[in-house]
Design an enzyme around this catalytic site. Structure first.
Site, PDB file in Angstrom:
ATOM      1  N   ILE A   5       0.889  -1.473   0.017  1.00 28.49           N
ATOM      2  CA  ILE A   5      -0.032  -0.132   0.040  1.00 28.49           C
ATOM      3  C   ILE A   5       0.800   1.438  -0.093  1.00 28.49           C
ATOM      4  CG2 ILE A   5      -2.018  -0.977   0.950  1.00 28.49           C
ATOM      5  CD1 ILE A   5      -1.413  -0.153   3.675  1.00 28.49           C
ATOM      6  N   GLY A   6       2.267   1.163  -0.115  1.00 33.38           N
ATOM      7  CA  GLY A   6       3.008   2.192   0.035  1.00 33.38           C
ATOM      8  C   GLY A   6       4.459   2.015  -0.135  1.00 33.38           C
ATOM      9  N   GLY A   8       8.732   3.991   0.068  1.00 30.65           N
ATOM     10  CA  GLY A   8       9.378   5.245   0.041  1.00 30.65           C
ATOM     11  C   GLY A   8      10.735   4.808   0.361  1.00 30.65           C
ATOM     12  N   GLY A   9      11.645   5.644   0.610  1.00 30.23           N
ATOM     13  CA  GLY A   9      13.014   5.878   0.619  1.00 30.23           C
ATOM     14  C   GLY A   9      13.578   4.890   1.810  1.00 30.23           C
ATOM     15  N   MET A  10      12.591   4.670   2.688  1.00 30.86           N
ATOM     16  CA  MET A  10      12.938   4.357   3.958  1.00 30.86           C
ATOM     17  C   MET A  10      12.393   2.845   4.425  1.00 30.86           C
ATOM     18  SD  MET A  10      12.773   6.152   7.860  1.00 30.86           S
ATOM     19  CE  MET A  10      10.755   6.376   7.355  1.00 30.86           C
ATOM     20  N   VAL A  13       5.359  -0.479   2.932  1.00 30.63           N
ATOM     21  CA  VAL A  13       4.188  -0.731   3.710  1.00 30.63           C
ATOM     22  C   VAL A  13       3.194  -1.607   3.034  1.00 30.63           C
ATOM     23  CG1 VAL A  13       2.453   0.317   5.042  1.00 30.63           C
ATOM     24  CG2 VAL A  13       4.595   1.586   4.569  1.00 30.63           C
ATOM     25  N   LYS A  28       4.911  -1.851   8.267  1.00 36.81           N
ATOM     26  CA  LYS A  28       5.986  -1.165   7.572  1.00 36.81           C
ATOM     27  C   LYS A  28       7.282  -1.801   7.885  1.00 36.81           C
ATOM     28  CE  LYS A  28       5.950   3.182   7.267  1.00 36.81           C
ATOM     29  NZ  LYS A  28       5.803   4.581   7.429  1.00 36.81           N
ATOM     30  N   ASP A 122      10.113  14.750  12.621  1.00 33.16           N
ATOM     31  CA  ASP A 122       9.974  14.891  11.108  1.00 33.16           C
ATOM     32  C   ASP A 122       8.639  15.054  10.519  1.00 33.16           C
ATOM     33  OD1 ASP A 122      10.714  14.702   8.321  1.00 33.16           O
ATOM     34  OD2 ASP A 122      10.988  12.535   8.337  1.00 33.16           O
TER      35      ASP A 122
END
Length: 271
Positions: A5-6, A8-10, A13, A28, A122
Site C-alpha cells: 500500500i506504499g 518510500g526511500g526508508m 508498507v 512497515k 519529522d
C-alpha cells in the site's frame, strides 16, 4: 500479507491481516540498509516502545515490533484513506476551514506527544494520514525519532528526510524541541493554504540555508483572501528563533481553534 500500500526511500508498507485478532493492520518493513545497522535497530526498538505508549485518536497506534536477521518491521493501525501530501496534490490548495480543521487535529496529537515528553522530529504531509472520515492521524513517531538520533557524520541522504519541512535549528544540526515540531506544522499549514512551500530549492543544503536566514512571504501574497490575522499566526510559527514561536503544539492548536471560531487571539497574548 494482503497487498503493498506504499513505498518510500526508508520502508515499504503492506496491508496485512492479523490472524489472531482478525483485523487489518499496516506493516512497515524498513529498507535493508537500515535493518542491518545494529545501532539503528537498538535505537528504533527504544523509540518504538516509547511511541507505542502514545494513545490518542490523532496518532497511529503501534501494535507490534519485530525483527529477523534481514529486516525490521513495525505493525500498526491501518488507516483507510490517504496521506495529506496526496490530498494537497489532488486539490492544489485545501479550503481554509478544512485545512484548519485538519491541522488542529494534528496539533492535538502532537501536543499530546509533547506532554508525554516526545518530539516527532519529522512532521510533514507524508507522515499525516487522513482517513475517509476526515480524521487526521500522525504516523512514524518512533522511526523519525530513531533517525534523528543518528549522529550528523553518520547520516545518509535518506536520513535527512524532507528538508522542506525542517526547522532552522534542525537544519543547522541542533537537536529538535517541541518548538521544532511547531515550525514544521507551520510549513504544513502554509502548503495546505497556498499549494506551495515557503522555501523551495533542489539542493538540500540551500534549503537548509533558506530555513535559517530566508524571509517568508506571507501566504496572503499567494491567496489575497487570507486575512492579516492568519498571516500573523503563520509568520509567528515560522519564526527563525524557537523562542519566538508557540512553545508547543497545544498552544498552536488553541490559537487555531480561536481563529477558526472567528475569535482570534493576538499572537502575543497566548501563553
Amino acid at each position: 500479507v494482503l497487498r503493498p500500500i506504499g513505498a518510500g526511500g526508508m520502508a515499504d508498507v503492506f496491508l496485512a491481516r492479523d490472524l489472531n485478532l482478525q483485523r487489518e493492520v499496516a506493516v512497515k518493513v524498513l529498507r535493508p540498509d537500515f535493518s542491518r545497522d545494529t545501532g539503528f535497530r537498538v535505537r528504533l526498538l527504544q523509540e518504538a516502545r516509547a511511541a507505542a505508549n502514545l494513545t490518542h485518536p490523532n496518532i497511529v497506534t503501534i501494535y507490534d515490533f519485530g525483527e529477523d536477521p534481514e529486516r525490521l518491521f513495525i505493525v500498526m493501525e491501518f488507516v483507510d484513506g490517504t496521506d495529506l501530501k496526496t490530498l494537497i496534490h489532488r486539490r492544489t490548495n485545501i479550503p481554509r476551514a478544512a485545512a484548519l480543521d485538519l491541522l488542529i487535529q494534528v496539533c492535538d496529537g502532537v501536543g499530546y506527544a509533547h506532554r508525554a515528553g516526545l518530539v516527532h522530529c519529522d512532521l510533514k504531509p507524508q507522515n499525516i494520514l487522513v482517513s475517509n472520515a476526515e480524521r487526521a492521524k500522525i504516523t512514524d513517531f518512533g522511526i523519525a525519532r530513531a533517525l534523528a538520533s543518528i549522529p550528523l557524520d553518520e547520516q545518509r541522504d535518506t536520513v535527512w528526510g524532507s528538508p522542506q519541512y525542517f526547522s532552522p535549528e534542525q537544519a543547522s544540526g541542533a537537536p529538535p524541541s517541541p518548538a521544532s515540531d511547531v515550525y514544521s506544522l507551520g510549513v504544513v499549514l502554509y502548503e495546505m493554504l497556498t499549494g506551495r512551500l515557503p522555501f523551495e530549492a533542489a539542493d538540500p543544503r540551500l534549503l537548509a540555508e533558506l530555513h535559517q536566514v530566508g524571509p517568508v512571504l506571507p501566504p496572503s501574497q499567494y491567496d489575497p483572501s487570507i486575512t492579516p490575522a492568519l498571516d500573523q499566526i503563520i509568520q509567528k510559527v515560522l519564526s527563525k528563533e524557537p523562542a519566538a514561536r508557540y512553545r508547543t503544539a497545544d498552544q498552536f492548536s488553541r490559537v487555531l481553534q480561536s481563529f477558526a471560531a472567528e475569535r482570534p487571539l493576538p499572537a502575543a497574548d497566548v501563553s
